[in-house]
Design a protein around this motif. Sequence first.
Motif, PDB file in Angstrom:
ATOM      1  N   ASP A 142       0.839  -1.204   0.000  1.00 44.55           N
ATOM      2  CA  ASP A 142       0.000   0.000   0.000  1.00 44.55           C
ATOM      3  C   ASP A 142       0.871   1.249   0.000  1.00 44.55           C
ATOM      4  O   ASP A 142       0.615   2.189  -0.762  1.00 44.55           O
ATOM      5  CB  ASP A 142      -0.916   0.028   1.233  1.00 44.55           C
ATOM      6  N   ASP A 143       1.894   1.257   0.832  1.00 44.93           N
ATOM      7  CA  ASP A 143       2.806   2.401   0.888  1.00 44.93           C
ATOM      8  C   ASP A 143       3.497   2.617  -0.450  1.00 44.93           C
ATOM      9  O   ASP A 143       3.608   3.750  -0.928  1.00 44.93           O
ATOM     10  CB  ASP A 143       3.854   2.214   1.986  1.00 44.93           C
ATOM     11  N   ARG A 144       3.965   1.539  -1.059  1.00 50.46           N
ATOM     12  CA  ARG A 144       4.655   1.657  -2.350  1.00 50.46           C
ATOM     13  C   ARG A 144       3.723   2.182  -3.435  1.00 50.46           C
ATOM     14  O   ARG A 144       4.103   3.037  -4.238  1.00 50.46           O
ATOM     15  CB  ARG A 144       5.241   0.313  -2.759  1.00 50.46           C
ATOM     16  N   PHE A 145       2.499   1.669  -3.465  1.00 49.70           N
ATOM     17  CA  PHE A 145       1.548   2.139  -4.479  1.00 49.70           C
ATOM     18  C   PHE A 145       1.148   3.593  -4.226  1.00 49.70           C
ATOM     19  O   PHE A 145       0.963   4.362  -5.184  1.00 49.70           O
ATOM     20  CB  PHE A 145       0.322   1.238  -4.548  1.00 49.70           C
ATOM     21  N   ASN A 146       1.038   3.976  -2.972  1.00 46.76           N
ATOM     22  CA  ASN A 146       0.724   5.376  -2.661  1.00 46.76           C
ATOM     23  C   ASN A 146       1.846   6.300  -3.118  1.00 46.76           C
ATOM     24  O   ASN A 146       1.597   7.380  -3.663  1.00 46.76           O
ATOM     25  CB  ASN A 146       0.458   5.557  -1.170  1.00 46.76           C
ATOM     26  N   LYS A 147       3.096   5.895  -2.910  1.00 40.46           N
ATOM     27  CA  LYS A 147       4.233   6.694  -3.379  1.00 40.46           C
ATOM     28  C   LYS A 147       4.247   6.781  -4.901  1.00 40.46           C
ATOM     29  O   LYS A 147       4.490   7.845  -5.463  1.00 40.46           O
ATOM     30  CB  LYS A 147       5.550   6.090  -2.874  1.00 40.46           C
ATOM     31  N   LEU A 148       3.969   5.669  -5.553  1.00 35.06           N
ATOM     32  CA  LEU A 148       3.922   5.671  -7.019  1.00 35.06           C
ATOM     33  C   LEU A 148       2.807   6.576  -7.516  1.00 35.06           C
ATOM     34  O   LEU A 148       2.997   7.329  -8.481  1.00 35.06           O
ATOM     35  CB  LEU A 148       3.728   4.241  -7.539  1.00 35.06           C
ATOM     36  N   GLU A 149       1.664   6.536  -6.864  1.00 31.54           N
ATOM     37  CA  GLU A 149       0.551   7.395  -7.255  1.00 31.54           C
ATOM     38  C   GLU A 149       0.933   8.867  -7.118  1.00 31.54           C
ATOM     39  O   GLU A 149       0.640   9.680  -7.996  1.00 31.54           O
ATOM     40  CB  GLU A 149      -0.671   7.078  -6.389  1.00 31.54           C
ATOM     41  N   THR A 150       1.624   9.215  -6.039  1.00 30.73           N
ATOM     42  CA  THR A 150       2.071  10.595  -5.830  1.00 30.73           C
ATOM     43  C   THR A 150       3.035  11.014  -6.927  1.00 30.73           C
ATOM     44  O   THR A 150       2.929  12.115  -7.482  1.00 30.73           O
ATOM     45  CB  THR A 150       2.743  10.734  -4.441  1.00 30.73           C
ATOM     46  N   ILE A 151       3.960  10.143  -7.267  1.00 29.26           N
ATOM     47  CA  ILE A 151       4.921  10.438  -8.335  1.00 29.26           C
ATOM     48  C   ILE A 151       4.200  10.644  -9.661  1.00 29.26           C
ATOM     49  O   ILE A 151       4.484  11.594 -10.398  1.00 29.26           O
ATOM     50  CB  ILE A 151       5.967   9.303  -8.456  1.00 29.26           C
TER      51      ILE A 151
END
Length: 107
Positions: free
Chosen positions: A90-99
Amino acid sequence: MEIRRDVFQAIADPTRRAILSLVAIQSMTPGVIAANFDSSRQTISKHIQILTECELLEQTQNGREIYYLTNAKKMKEVADFIEPFRQMWDDRFNKLETIMKNYKPKQ
């Protein structure tokens, strides 16, 4: 000879996951469980046996009928083991979404 079954091998099978989903709603007899699948009763019985050996299913007897129900304690153990991995992804996907939201292609 005692066979040791791995919980994660057991839940890797889609039929066994479907059995767990069915029995999570209400306890069922093996015949009722088998009626939900195109597989033979013997095949479903083997799946039930594996889930019982892994302690994901428990059985109770009511008269002559045997009912299977989920073992909530064991299911929680599995969920607790998986939770840190779910959180990590979830954290990784949230960071990717922000990027991706901040990404501006070169023109």
